[in-house]
Design a protein around this motif. Structure first.
Motif, PDB file in Angstrom:
ATOM      1  N   LEU A  14       0.865  -1.169   0.061  1.00 31.57           N
ATOM      2  CA  LEU A  14       0.082  -0.097  -0.003  1.00 31.57           C
ATOM      3  C   LEU A  14       0.971   1.237   0.000  1.00 31.57           C
ATOM      4  CD1 LEU A  14      -2.633  -0.884   2.739  1.00 31.57           C
ATOM      5  CD2 LEU A  14      -2.816  -1.060   0.006  1.00 31.57           C
ATOM      6  N   ASN A  15       0.473   2.296  -0.589  1.00 35.02           N
ATOM      7  CA  ASN A  15       1.421   3.457  -0.655  1.00 35.02           C
ATOM      8  C   ASN A  15       1.334   4.142   0.739  1.00 35.02           C
ATOM      9  OD1 ASN A  15      -0.479   5.599  -0.398  1.00 35.02           O
ATOM     10  ND2 ASN A  15      -1.248   5.375  -2.609  1.00 35.02           N
ATOM     11  N   ASN A  16       2.276   5.093   0.998  1.00 39.36           N
ATOM     12  CA  ASN A  16       2.369   5.540   2.361  1.00 39.36           C
ATOM     13  C   ASN A  16       1.222   6.289   2.794  1.00 39.36           C
ATOM     14  OD1 ASN A  16       5.015   4.446   2.324  1.00 39.36           O
ATOM     15  ND2 ASN A  16       6.067   6.312   2.507  1.00 39.36           N
ATOM     16  N   ARG A  17       0.695   7.180   1.589  1.00 39.43           N
ATOM     17  CA  ARG A  17      -0.663   8.265   2.118  1.00 39.43           C
ATOM     18  C   ARG A  17      -2.091   7.208   2.285  1.00 39.43           C
ATOM     19  NH1 ARG A  17      -0.512  13.348  -0.885  1.00 39.43           N
ATOM     20  NH2 ARG A  17      -2.880  13.103  -0.757  1.00 39.43           N
ATOM     21  N   THR A  18      -2.118   6.054   1.761  1.00 40.83           N
ATOM     22  CA  THR A  18      -3.069   5.125   2.454  1.00 40.83           C
ATOM     23  C   THR A  18      -2.984   4.628   3.596  1.00 40.83           C
ATOM     24  OG1 THR A  18      -3.418   4.458  -0.117  1.00 40.83           O
ATOM     25  CG2 THR A  18      -4.262   3.008   1.762  1.00 40.83           C
ATOM     26  N   ILE A  19      -1.748   4.161   3.926  1.00 36.55           N
ATOM     27  CA  ILE A  19      -1.361   3.716   5.236  1.00 36.55           C
ATOM     28  C   ILE A  19      -1.550   4.912   6.176  1.00 36.55           C
ATOM     29  CG2 ILE A  19       0.699   3.015   6.771  1.00 36.55           C
ATOM     30  CD1 ILE A  19       1.725   1.480   4.367  1.00 36.55           C
ATOM     31  N   ASN A  20      -1.117   6.108   6.027  1.00 29.08           N
ATOM     32  CA  ASN A  20      -1.381   7.287   6.794  1.00 29.08           C
ATOM     33  C   ASN A  20      -2.824   7.583   7.081  1.00 29.08           C
ATOM     34  OD1 ASN A  20       1.379   7.617   7.490  1.00 29.08           O
ATOM     35  ND2 ASN A  20       1.478   9.202   5.556  1.00 29.08           N
ATOM     36  N   GLY A  21      -3.627   7.460   6.148  1.00 26.59           N
ATOM     37  CA  GLY A  21      -4.753   7.502   6.222  1.00 26.59           C
ATOM     38  C   GLY A  21      -5.695   6.412   7.310  1.00 26.59           C
ATOM     39  N   ILE A  22      -5.262   5.359   6.996  1.00 28.51           N
ATOM     40  CA  ILE A  22      -5.768   4.201   8.119  1.00 28.51           C
ATOM     41  C   ILE A  22      -5.280   4.525   9.379  1.00 28.51           C
ATOM     42  CG2 ILE A  22      -5.263   1.828   8.688  1.00 28.51           C
ATOM     43  CD1 ILE A  22      -4.806   1.206   5.502  1.00 28.51           C
ATOM     44  N   PHE A  23      -4.079   4.966   9.754  1.00 27.26           N
ATOM     45  CA  PHE A  23      -3.497   5.162  11.014  1.00 27.26           C
ATOM     46  C   PHE A  23      -4.252   6.412  11.518  1.00 27.26           C
ATOM     47  CE2 PHE A  23      -0.506   1.991  10.200  1.00 27.26           C
ATOM     48  CZ  PHE A  23      -0.233   1.258  11.455  1.00 27.26           C
ATOM     49  N   SER A  24      -4.681   7.395  10.485  1.00 27.12           N
ATOM     50  CA  SER A  24      -5.452   8.526  11.104  1.00 27.12           C
ATOM     51  C   SER A  24      -6.719   8.268  11.574  1.00 27.12           C
ATOM     52  CB  SER A  24      -5.550   9.710  10.048  1.00 27.12           C
ATOM     53  OG  SER A  24      -6.213  10.643  10.189  1.00 27.12           O
ATOM     54  N   THR A  25      -7.296   7.379  11.004  1.00 29.19           N
ATOM     55  CA  THR A  25      -8.828   6.833  11.207  1.00 29.19           C
ATOM     56  C   THR A  25      -8.513   5.991  12.701  1.00 29.19           C
ATOM     57  OG1 THR A  25      -9.349   6.573   8.952  1.00 29.19           O
ATOM     58  CG2 THR A  25     -10.452   5.125  10.533  1.00 29.19           C
ATOM     59  N   LEU A  26      -7.605   4.977  12.763  1.00 30.12           N
ATOM     60  CA  LEU A  26      -7.420   4.471  13.867  1.00 30.12           C
ATOM     61  C   LEU A  26      -7.042   5.519  15.124  1.00 30.12           C
ATOM     62  CD1 LEU A  26      -5.154   1.402  12.553  1.00 30.12           C
ATOM     63  CD2 LEU A  26      -7.543   1.244  13.829  1.00 30.12           C
ATOM     64  N   ASN A  27      -6.224   6.435  14.799  1.00 28.49           N
ATOM     65  CA  ASN A  27      -6.293   7.528  15.921  1.00 28.49           C
ATOM     66  C   ASN A  27      -7.224   8.188  16.275  1.00 28.49           C
ATOM     67  OD1 ASN A  27      -4.423   8.930  17.554  1.00 28.49           O
ATOM     68  ND2 ASN A  27      -4.840  10.888  16.004  1.00 28.49           N
ATOM     69  N   VAL A  28      -8.101   8.604  15.585  1.00 29.75           N
ATOM     70  CA  VAL A  28      -9.321   8.987  15.985  1.00 29.75           C
ATOM     71  C   VAL A  28     -10.324   8.198  16.632  1.00 29.75           C
ATOM     72  CG1 VAL A  28     -11.734   9.799  14.968  1.00 29.75           C
ATOM     73  CG2 VAL A  28      -9.702  10.559  13.934  1.00 29.75           C
ATOM     74  N   TYR A  58     -12.684   3.598  27.509  1.00 29.74           N
ATOM     75  CA  TYR A  58     -12.954   2.140  27.106  1.00 29.74           C
ATOM     76  C   TYR A  58     -11.339   1.742  27.174  1.00 29.74           C
ATOM     77  CZ  TYR A  58     -17.589   2.743  25.339  1.00 29.74           C
ATOM     78  OH  TYR A  58     -19.048   3.085  25.543  1.00 29.74           O
ATOM     79  N   VAL A  59     -10.385   2.747  27.085  1.00 23.66           N
ATOM     80  CA  VAL A  59      -8.951   2.326  26.931  1.00 23.66           C
ATOM     81  C   VAL A  59      -8.302   3.375  27.894  1.00 23.66           C
ATOM     82  CG1 VAL A  59      -9.044   1.264  24.911  1.00 23.66           C
ATOM     83  CG2 VAL A  59      -8.798   3.661  24.798  1.00 23.66           C
ATOM     84  N   GLU A  60      -7.199   3.133  28.421  1.00 26.93           N
ATOM     85  CA  GLU A  60      -6.458   4.133  29.061  1.00 26.93           C
ATOM     86  C   GLU A  60      -5.426   4.683  28.204  1.00 26.93           C
ATOM     87  OE1 GLU A  60      -4.653   2.153  32.636  1.00 26.93           O
ATOM     88  OE2 GLU A  60      -6.721   1.110  33.015  1.00 26.93           O
ATOM     89  N   THR A  61      -4.877   4.356  26.914  1.00 26.66           N
ATOM     90  CA  THR A  61      -4.036   5.246  26.208  1.00 26.66           C
ATOM     91  C   THR A  61      -4.396   4.770  24.768  1.00 26.66           C
ATOM     92  OG1 THR A  61      -2.576   3.298  26.006  1.00 26.66           O
ATOM     93  CG2 THR A  61      -1.971   4.712  28.048  1.00 26.66           C
ATOM     94  N   ASN A  62      -3.764   5.666  24.066  1.00 26.65           N
ATOM     95  CA  ASN A  62      -4.019   5.550  22.661  1.00 26.65           C
ATOM     96  C   ASN A  62      -2.869   4.979  22.000  1.00 26.65           C
ATOM     97  OD1 ASN A  62      -4.216   6.001  19.499  1.00 26.65           O
ATOM     98  ND2 ASN A  62      -5.238   7.956  19.954  1.00 26.65           N
ATOM     99  N   PRO A  63      -2.948   3.806  21.334  1.00 31.94           N
ATOM    100  CA  PRO A  63      -1.511   3.050  21.095  1.00 31.94           C
ATOM    101  C   PRO A  63      -1.082   3.690  19.545  1.00 31.94           C
ATOM    102  CG  PRO A  63      -3.628   1.761  20.291  1.00 31.94           C
ATOM    103  CD  PRO A  63      -4.054   2.579  21.352  1.00 31.94           C
ATOM    104  N   VAL A  64      -1.934   4.572  18.993  1.00 31.86           N
ATOM    105  CA  VAL A  64      -1.399   5.067  17.645  1.00 31.86           C
ATOM    106  C   VAL A  64      -0.902   6.439  17.947  1.00 31.86           C
ATOM    107  CG1 VAL A  64      -2.098   6.160  15.494  1.00 31.86           C
ATOM    108  CG2 VAL A  64      -3.502   4.322  16.552  1.00 31.86           C
ATOM    109  N   ASN A  65       0.541   6.541  17.626  1.00 32.98           N
ATOM    110  CA  ASN A  65       1.394   7.578  17.955  1.00 32.98           C
ATOM    111  C   ASN A  65       1.943   8.168  16.656  1.00 32.98           C
ATOM    112  OD1 ASN A  65       3.791   6.410  17.262  1.00 32.98           O
ATOM    113  ND2 ASN A  65       4.054   5.531  19.391  1.00 32.98           N
TER     114      ASN A  65
END
Length: 175
Positions: free
Chosen positions: A28-42, A52-59
């Motif tokens: 996958l290209n880097n922009r797509t991967i960054n989009g996935i991680f942006s969604t996970l971060n939100v 529901y969680v104590e920390t956000n694992p996406v940094n």
């Protein structure tokens, strides 16, 4: 997570690093991967708010460098050639292209406009775009004066019958 029997509340930063590696292997290209991680971060920020969680694992360290594709502006000469080509078309196509040129509207948006979608507001010609990309509705001014005049004149001679104003498909405009 299901494949590795990991519950979403047990995800760690290492889980995210492993997931990024997996996505990179899938080419996958880097922009797509960054989009996935942006969604996970939100998603994990929402989980934090709901406690529901104590920390956000996406940094931020998961962010990959993505090159920005720059679109080169047409030169004045190229614009003149394009406008000359537009002027050689039949009137409905000519007006549709002037509308796209003057408003920045998408091909599919222009293809489905009706005569009642073109109107005057505050002494300017506007188009009413409904159910566009991402389900948005908006009113867009035709900024180029020549385009506004051509579109308004074409609208004046068109029937108010609810059918597409330019009687042309998106595919034809794209071609």
């Amino acid at each position: 997570l299901d494949q590795h029997n990991i519950v979403e509340t047990d995800v760690t930063q290492q889980t995210m690093v492993d997931f990024r590696t997996y996505l990179l292997r899938k080419t996958l290209n880097n922009r797509t991967i960054n989009g996935i991680f942006s969604t996970l971060n939100v998603f994990y920020n929402w989980q934090l708010l709901k406690q529901y969680v104590e920390t956000n694992p996406v940094n931020a360290a998961l962010h990959l460098k993505a090159s920005q594709k720059r679109i080169e502006r047409l030169s004045d000469e190229e614009i003149a050639v394009f406008i000359s080509w537009i002027e050689s078309l039949q009137e409905n196509l000519q007006t549709a292209f002037w509308l796209m040129f003057g408003s920045g509207a998408r091909v599919s948006e222009v293809a489905k406009l009706t005569a009642t979608d073109v109107f005057i507001k505050d002494s300017a010609v506007y188009i009413n775009i409904t159910d566009a990309k991402w389900g948005s509705d908006r009113q867009v001014p035709i900024m180029d004066q020549q385009a506004a005049l051509k579109v308004w004149n074409y609208r004046q001679i068109s029937e108010l019958n609810g059918k597409p104003l330019f009687k042309v498909s998106s595919r034809t405009l794209q071609t």
